[in-house]
Design a protein around this motif. Sequence first.
Motif, PDB file in Angstrom:
ATOM      1  N   PRO A 152      -8.349   9.126   1.559  1.00 24.87           N
ATOM      2  CA  PRO A 152      -9.466   8.827   0.646  1.00 24.87           C
ATOM      3  C   PRO A 152      -9.023   8.691  -0.808  1.00 24.87           C
ATOM      4  CG  PRO A 152      -9.654  11.063   1.519  1.00 24.87           C
ATOM      5  CD  PRO A 152      -8.518  10.396   2.236  1.00 24.87           C
ATOM      6  N   GLN A 153      -7.975   9.401  -1.188  1.00 29.48           N
ATOM      7  CA  GLN A 153      -7.460   9.288  -2.557  1.00 29.48           C
ATOM      8  C   GLN A 153      -6.884   7.898  -2.795  1.00 29.48           C
ATOM      9  OE1 GLN A 153      -4.702  12.556  -2.875  1.00 29.48           O
ATOM     10  NE2 GLN A 153      -6.279  14.050  -2.366  1.00 29.48           N
ATOM     11  N   HIS A 154      -6.133   7.408  -1.824  1.00 28.12           N
ATOM     12  CA  HIS A 154      -5.582   6.052  -1.937  1.00 28.12           C
ATOM     13  C   HIS A 154      -6.703   5.016  -1.943  1.00 28.12           C
ATOM     14  CE1 HIS A 154      -1.299   6.665  -1.900  1.00 28.12           C
ATOM     15  NE2 HIS A 154      -1.407   7.505  -0.897  1.00 28.12           N
ATOM     16  N   ARG A 155      -7.689   5.219  -1.088  1.00 29.96           N
ATOM     17  CA  ARG A 155      -8.803   4.265  -1.010  1.00 29.96           C
ATOM     18  C   ARG A 155      -9.520   4.172  -2.362  1.00 29.96           C
ATOM     19  NH1 ARG A 155     -11.505   6.507   3.097  1.00 29.96           N
ATOM     20  NH2 ARG A 155     -10.062   5.544   4.559  1.00 29.96           N
ATOM     21  N   ALA A 156      -9.797   5.303  -2.978  1.00 29.80           N
ATOM     22  CA  ALA A 156     -10.491   5.313  -4.273  1.00 29.80           C
ATOM     23  C   ALA A 156      -9.657   4.638  -5.356  1.00 29.80           C
ATOM     24  CB  ALA A 156     -10.827   6.747  -4.674  1.00 29.80           C
ATOM     25  N   LEU A 157      -8.369   4.937  -5.403  1.00 33.31           N
ATOM     26  CA  LEU A 157      -7.503   4.339  -6.412  1.00 33.31           C
ATOM     27  C   LEU A 157      -7.332   2.843  -6.168  1.00 33.31           C
ATOM     28  CD1 LEU A 157      -5.842   4.848  -8.933  1.00 33.31           C
ATOM     29  CD2 LEU A 157      -3.917   5.492  -7.442  1.00 33.31           C
ATOM     30  N   ARG A 158      -7.214   2.457  -4.893  1.00 39.00           N
ATOM     31  CA  ARG A 158      -7.053   1.044  -4.541  1.00 39.00           C
ATOM     32  C   ARG A 158      -8.265   0.226  -5.002  1.00 39.00           C
ATOM     33  NH1 ARG A 158      -5.541   1.588   0.549  1.00 39.00           N
ATOM     34  NH2 ARG A 158      -7.656   1.556   1.340  1.00 39.00           N
ATOM     35  N   GLN A 159      -9.452   0.823  -4.988  1.00 41.89           N
ATOM     36  CA  GLN A 159     -10.645   0.113  -5.459  1.00 41.89           C
ATOM     37  C   GLN A 159     -10.577  -0.155  -6.955  1.00 41.89           C
ATOM     38  OE1 GLN A 159     -13.858   2.597  -4.087  1.00 41.89           O
ATOM     39  NE2 GLN A 159     -13.865   1.662  -2.058  1.00 41.89           N
ATOM     40  N   LEU A 160      -9.910   0.712  -7.695  1.00 39.70           N
ATOM     41  CA  LEU A 160      -9.799   0.548  -9.145  1.00 39.70           C
ATOM     42  C   LEU A 160      -8.657  -0.376  -9.557  1.00 39.70           C
ATOM     43  CD1 LEU A 160     -10.484   4.232 -10.199  1.00 39.70           C
ATOM     44  CD2 LEU A 160     -12.035   2.279 -10.430  1.00 39.70           C
ATOM     45  N   ILE A 161      -7.602  -0.398  -8.783  1.00 41.26           N
ATOM     46  CA  ILE A 161      -6.436  -1.231  -9.117  1.00 41.26           C
ATOM     47  C   ILE A 161      -5.987  -2.026  -7.883  1.00 41.26           C
ATOM     48  CG2 ILE A 161      -5.626   0.082 -11.120  1.00 41.26           C
ATOM     49  CD1 ILE A 161      -3.660   1.544  -9.204  1.00 41.26           C
ATOM     50  N   PRO A 162      -6.850  -2.895  -7.361  1.00 43.53           N
ATOM     51  CA  PRO A 162      -6.526  -3.602  -6.121  1.00 43.53           C
ATOM     52  C   PRO A 162      -5.306  -4.507  -6.238  1.00 43.53           C
ATOM     53  CG  PRO A 162      -8.456  -4.571  -7.157  1.00 43.53           C
ATOM     54  CD  PRO A 162      -8.135  -3.299  -7.909  1.00 43.53           C
ATOM     55  N   ASP A 163      -5.077  -5.115  -7.407  1.00 41.50           N
ATOM     56  CA  ASP A 163      -3.918  -6.000  -7.552  1.00 41.50           C
ATOM     57  C   ASP A 163      -2.611  -5.230  -7.438  1.00 41.50           C
ATOM     58  OD1 ASP A 163      -5.664  -8.116  -7.859  1.00 41.50           O
ATOM     59  OD2 ASP A 163      -5.504  -8.140 -10.054  1.00 41.50           O
ATOM     60  N   VAL A 164      -2.577  -4.026  -7.975  1.00 43.54           N
ATOM     61  CA  VAL A 164      -1.375  -3.196  -7.891  1.00 43.54           C
ATOM     62  C   VAL A 164      -1.106  -2.829  -6.434  1.00 43.54           C
ATOM     63  CG1 VAL A 164      -0.337  -0.980  -8.530  1.00 43.54           C
ATOM     64  CG2 VAL A 164      -1.613  -2.306 -10.231  1.00 43.54           C
ATOM     65  N   TYR A 165      -2.133  -2.395  -5.733  1.00 47.23           N
ATOM     66  CA  TYR A 165      -1.961  -2.032  -4.324  1.00 47.23           C
ATOM     67  C   TYR A 165      -1.571  -3.244  -3.481  1.00 47.23           C
ATOM     68  CZ  TYR A 165      -3.072   2.916  -4.122  1.00 47.23           C
ATOM     69  OH  TYR A 165      -3.003   4.281  -4.227  1.00 47.23           O
ATOM     70  N   ARG A 166      -2.166  -4.386  -3.741  1.00 44.88           N
ATOM     71  CA  ARG A 166      -1.833  -5.617  -2.998  1.00 44.88           C
ATOM     72  C   ARG A 166      -0.355  -5.967  -3.226  1.00 44.88           C
ATOM     73  NH1 ARG A 166      -6.262  -7.748  -3.124  1.00 44.88           N
ATOM     74  NH2 ARG A 166      -6.348  -8.216  -5.345  1.00 44.88           N
ATOM     75  N   ALA A 167       0.092  -5.899  -4.479  1.00 47.36           N
ATOM     76  CA  ALA A 167       1.493  -6.201  -4.786  1.00 47.36           C
ATOM     77  C   ALA A 167       2.429  -5.189  -4.124  1.00 47.36           C
ATOM     78  CB  ALA A 167       1.706  -6.224  -6.298  1.00 47.36           C
ATOM     79  N   PHE A 168       2.048  -3.899  -4.153  1.00 49.74           N
ATOM     80  CA  PHE A 168       2.865  -2.868  -3.513  1.00 49.74           C
ATOM     81  C   PHE A 168       2.943  -3.107  -2.008  1.00 49.74           C
ATOM     82  CE2 PHE A 168       3.509   1.254  -1.468  1.00 49.74           C
ATOM     83  CZ  PHE A 168       4.696   1.633  -2.072  1.00 49.74           C
ATOM     84  N   ASN A 169       1.818  -3.464  -1.395  1.00 48.61           N
ATOM     85  CA  ASN A 169       1.813  -3.746   0.043  1.00 48.61           C
ATOM     86  C   ASN A 169       2.677  -4.961   0.374  1.00 48.61           C
ATOM     87  OD1 ASN A 169       0.219  -1.566   0.805  1.00 48.61           O
ATOM     88  ND2 ASN A 169      -1.682  -2.712   0.557  1.00 48.61           N
ATOM     89  N   ASP A 170       2.618  -5.986  -0.476  1.00 52.35           N
ATOM     90  CA  ASP A 170       3.467  -7.160  -0.263  1.00 52.35           C
ATOM     91  C   ASP A 170       4.946  -6.785  -0.356  1.00 52.35           C
ATOM     92  OD1 ASP A 170       1.223  -8.755   0.070  1.00 52.35           O
ATOM     93  OD2 ASP A 170       1.346  -9.643  -1.942  1.00 52.35           O
ATOM     94  N   MET A 171       5.296  -5.992  -1.371  1.00 57.90           N
ATOM     95  CA  MET A 171       6.678  -5.561  -1.543  1.00 57.90           C
ATOM     96  C   MET A 171       7.115  -4.699  -0.362  1.00 57.90           C
ATOM     97  SD  MET A 171       8.522  -3.470  -4.653  1.00 57.90           S
ATOM     98  CE  MET A 171       7.341  -2.158  -4.565  1.00 57.90           C
ATOM     99  N   SER A 172       6.251  -3.795   0.078  1.00 59.75           N
ATOM    100  CA  SER A 172       6.578  -2.937   1.220  1.00 59.75           C
ATOM    101  C   SER A 172       6.840  -3.772   2.467  1.00 59.75           C
ATOM    102  CB  SER A 172       5.444  -1.950   1.487  1.00 59.75           C
ATOM    103  OG  SER A 172       5.337  -1.037   0.436  1.00 59.75           O
ATOM    104  N   GLY A 173       5.991  -4.762   2.700  1.00 62.70           N
ATOM    105  CA  GLY A 173       6.182  -5.630   3.861  1.00 62.70           C
ATOM    106  C   GLY A 173       7.498  -6.377   3.807  1.00 62.70           C
ATOM    107  N   ALA A 174       7.834  -6.864   2.621  1.00 63.07           N
ATOM    108  CA  ALA A 174       9.100  -7.591   2.459  1.00 63.07           C
ATOM    109  C   ALA A 174      10.298  -6.663   2.639  1.00 63.07           C
ATOM    110  CB  ALA A 174       9.143  -8.260   1.088  1.00 63.07           C
ATOM    111  N   ALA A 175      10.215  -5.470   2.106  1.00 66.28           N
ATOM    112  CA  ALA A 175      11.339  -4.533   2.172  1.00 66.28           C
ATOM    113  C   ALA A 175      11.514  -3.932   3.559  1.00 66.28           C
ATOM    114  CB  ALA A 175      11.155  -3.411   1.149  1.00 66.28           C
ATOM    115  N   MET A 176      10.419  -3.667   4.254  1.00 67.48           N
ATOM    116  CA  MET A 176      10.495  -2.913   5.500  1.00 67.48           C
ATOM    117  C   MET A 176      10.498  -3.791   6.748  1.00 67.48           C
ATOM    118  SD  MET A 176      10.846  -0.047   4.168  1.00 67.48           S
ATOM    119  CE  MET A 176      10.625   1.313   5.290  1.00 67.48           C
ATOM    120  N   GLY A 177      10.307  -5.080   6.597  1.00 70.97           N
ATOM    121  CA  GLY A 177      10.283  -5.971   7.753  1.00 70.97           C
ATOM    122  C   GLY A 177      11.656  -6.151   8.380  1.00 70.97           C
ATOM    123  N   ALA A 178      11.657  -6.780   9.539  1.00 72.93           N
ATOM    124  CA  ALA A 178      12.903  -7.019  10.256  1.00 72.93           C
ATOM    125  C   ALA A 178      13.839  -7.877   9.414  1.00 72.93           C
ATOM    126  CB  ALA A 178      12.620  -7.708  11.586  1.00 72.93           C
ATOM    127  N   GLY A 179      15.098  -7.580   9.498  1.00 67.19           N
ATOM    128  CA  GLY A 179      16.143  -8.300   8.783  1.00 67.19           C
ATOM    129  C   GLY A 179      17.476  -7.855   9.342  1.00 67.19           C
TER     130      GLY A 179
END
Length: 122
Positions: A16-43
């Motif tokens: 719930p803490q992440h959910r509340a913060l994500r609502q306030l700064i959605p672009d930051v969370y979206r960028a972090f999720n994109d970076m996480s996907g790129a870093a943690m994906g198969a390679g």
Amino acid sequence: MPEHGHYHQVLDDLRPQHRALRQLIPDVYRAFNDMSGAAMGAGALEPKVKELMAVVVGIVNGCDGCIASHAHAAVRAGATREEAAEAIGVAIMMHGGPATVYGARAFEAISEFADATEPKAT
């Protein structure tokens, strides 16, 4: 509902803490999720290796949330207790005494998530 251990609770408490913060700064969370996907994906490295690396960073930084999240992901990616123990050994070698504390916590988290995924004997 199945009873879960401490590290399941850590993730539940943070959700719930992440959910509340994500609502306030959605672009930051979206960028972090994109970076996480790129870093943690198969390679060149398997996702379980990358997740174990993230567990080690969580150990070195003393971050129970990081340990819980990446231990869970490592187990889902197929990491074994033995692989986790060896990764934790590297954290201890590189970070010394504090890593023995957070390394033990990380091993507990890996074991908790592994136990939750293993079939129950009937």
